[in-house]
Enzyme design. Sequence first.
Site, PDB file in Angstrom:
ATOM      1  N   GLY A 143       0.837  -1.192   0.000  1.00 46.65           N
ATOM      2  CA  GLY A 143       0.000   0.000   0.000  1.00 46.65           C
ATOM      3  C   GLY A 143       0.872   1.243   0.000  1.00 46.65           C
ATOM      4  O   GLY A 143       2.103   1.164   0.083  1.00 46.65           O
ATOM      5  N   THR A 183     -12.391 -12.856  -5.660  1.00 46.21           N
ATOM      6  CA  THR A 183     -11.957 -12.726  -7.044  1.00 46.21           C
ATOM      7  C   THR A 183     -12.657 -13.726  -7.952  1.00 46.21           C
ATOM      8  O   THR A 183     -13.015 -14.828  -7.518  1.00 46.21           O
ATOM      9  CB  THR A 183     -10.431 -12.951  -7.141  1.00 46.21           C
ATOM     10  N   TYR A 235      -3.191 -17.850  -5.988  1.00 45.29           N
ATOM     11  CA  TYR A 235      -3.943 -16.634  -5.670  1.00 45.29           C
ATOM     12  C   TYR A 235      -5.431 -16.937  -5.578  1.00 45.29           C
ATOM     13  O   TYR A 235      -6.085 -16.656  -4.575  1.00 45.29           O
ATOM     14  CB  TYR A 235      -3.681 -15.555  -6.724  1.00 45.29           C
ATOM     15  N   LYS A 271      -7.993 -17.242  -2.052  1.00 40.89           N
ATOM     16  CA  LYS A 271      -9.258 -16.527  -1.871  1.00 40.89           C
ATOM     17  C   LYS A 271     -10.418 -17.496  -1.652  1.00 40.89           C
ATOM     18  O   LYS A 271     -11.299 -17.255  -0.806  1.00 40.89           O
ATOM     19  CB  LYS A 271      -9.530 -15.638  -3.090  1.00 40.89           C
ATOM     20  N   PHE A 289     -14.290  -9.045 -10.941  1.00 40.81           N
ATOM     21  CA  PHE A 289     -13.726  -9.395 -12.229  1.00 40.81           C
ATOM     22  C   PHE A 289     -12.518  -8.456 -12.436  1.00 40.81           C
ATOM     23  O   PHE A 289     -11.613  -8.491 -11.620  1.00 40.81           O
ATOM     24  CB  PHE A 289     -14.808  -9.379 -13.308  1.00 40.81           C
ATOM     25  N   ASN A 290     -12.439  -7.612 -13.400  1.00 35.73           N
ATOM     26  CA  ASN A 290     -11.223  -6.811 -13.595  1.00 35.73           C
ATOM     27  C   ASN A 290     -11.428  -5.393 -13.070  1.00 35.73           C
ATOM     28  O   ASN A 290     -12.028  -4.559 -13.758  1.00 35.73           O
ATOM     29  CB  ASN A 290     -10.821  -6.792 -15.069  1.00 35.73           C
ATOM     30  N   TYR A 326       0.329 -10.217 -24.606  1.00 33.60           N
ATOM     31  CA  TYR A 326       0.489 -11.652 -24.402  1.00 33.60           C
ATOM     32  C   TYR A 326      -0.664 -12.421 -25.052  1.00 33.60           C
ATOM     33  O   TYR A 326      -1.779 -12.418 -24.559  1.00 33.60           O
ATOM     34  CB  TYR A 326       0.534 -11.975 -22.910  1.00 33.60           C
ATOM     35  N   ARG A 337     -12.123  -9.742 -21.343  1.00 29.71           N
ATOM     36  CA  ARG A 337     -12.347  -9.618 -19.907  1.00 29.71           C
ATOM     37  C   ARG A 337     -13.482  -8.634 -19.617  1.00 29.71           C
ATOM     38  O   ARG A 337     -13.788  -7.753 -20.406  1.00 29.71           O
ATOM     39  CB  ARG A 337     -11.062  -9.142 -19.199  1.00 29.71           C
ATOM     40  N   ASP A 384      -4.193 -18.353 -18.653  1.00 35.68           N
ATOM     41  CA  ASP A 384      -5.129 -17.303 -19.063  1.00 35.68           C
ATOM     42  C   ASP A 384      -6.263 -17.891 -19.911  1.00 35.68           C
ATOM     43  O   ASP A 384      -6.018 -18.538 -20.926  1.00 35.68           O
ATOM     44  CB  ASP A 384      -4.405 -16.221 -19.868  1.00 35.68           C
TER      45      ASP A 384
END
Length: 331
Positions: A36, A117, A141, A145, A169-170, A207, A220, A284
């Site tokens: 942070g 997430t 990750y 969660k 989401f994003n 990518y 996304r 991904d």
Amino acid sequence: MKILVTGGAGYIGSFMVKRLLEDNHQVVIVDSLERGHKNNIDDKAEFIEGNLLSKEFIQGIFSKNKFDGVIHFAGFISMAESMENPYIYFENNTLGALNVIEEMKKYQVNNFIFSSTAGVYGNPIKIPISEYHPQNPTNPYGESKLMVETMLAWYKTISGLNFAALRYFNACGAALDGTMGEDHNPETHIIPNAIRAVLDSSEFVLYGTDYNTPDGTCIRDYIHVLDLVESHILALDKLVREGGGYVYNVGTGEGHSNKEVISMIEKVSGVKLGIKQEGRRPGDADVLIADSAKIRKELGFEPKYSDLSTIVETAWKWHVKISNLKSQISK
């Protein structure tokens, strides 16, 4: 109400603090400042620096405050980093949350909003993704969660803890005036990285161009940070009124490809982005889009700022400001 915001010096946490203060809540921020930023801390909130891995530290906070609820953002967020160093993700994300939840039980604080997430779903078998989609994370990750969500369900059953797990989401965008925004280190998100490439006159690494999508790049669901924090306000209100345990997707139900995002950044900046194409990153998915019907129906959630143009325009203002500040400091 008096609300504890963990990770309140981070990107989403700092927007959450500002929103709570606008509603005249008392806010206590806890942040280790490991990732942070001290300049994100609102001086109208109380700030306590420390690490949630210390049970003594957490006990000291709860023993001195009577909270009405906790909004928990603290944790690490990089899928790629979690594949390289899973230990810190299970330690910070899972154990840190457990320490807070256990202290809440001791001090009879019963309302918990969890920053979860869409990564809990893994590679989707159906689009759009509803809350009832199978959870099969593809990295530590997402797993860290999901483990917290499991713990919350058990604490509700055993101790009566009220909770809402919000599956982002994003998250993206910045304050409408560009005064607050996203500044992660490391940064893995496409919008800030592409904007930085424009400002630095450097190549942007794209990518994957072989996804099963119309333009070959992954798609996304992008949710503006201002809309995201509003979902927390709605969830907290529901917990206070009704109690219970809830899981909600926080997205728009619409998707944008990486090439569409890049085109919007070029339009807003007026600069053609230099692009270097590389292979897709492991894990991904082709398409990740939320089914947001549940949160719209149960909480009345309606995104106001999550159109792609507003997202990019606000992010652009923020990153230009940061770039100018860094230039002045270097001089």
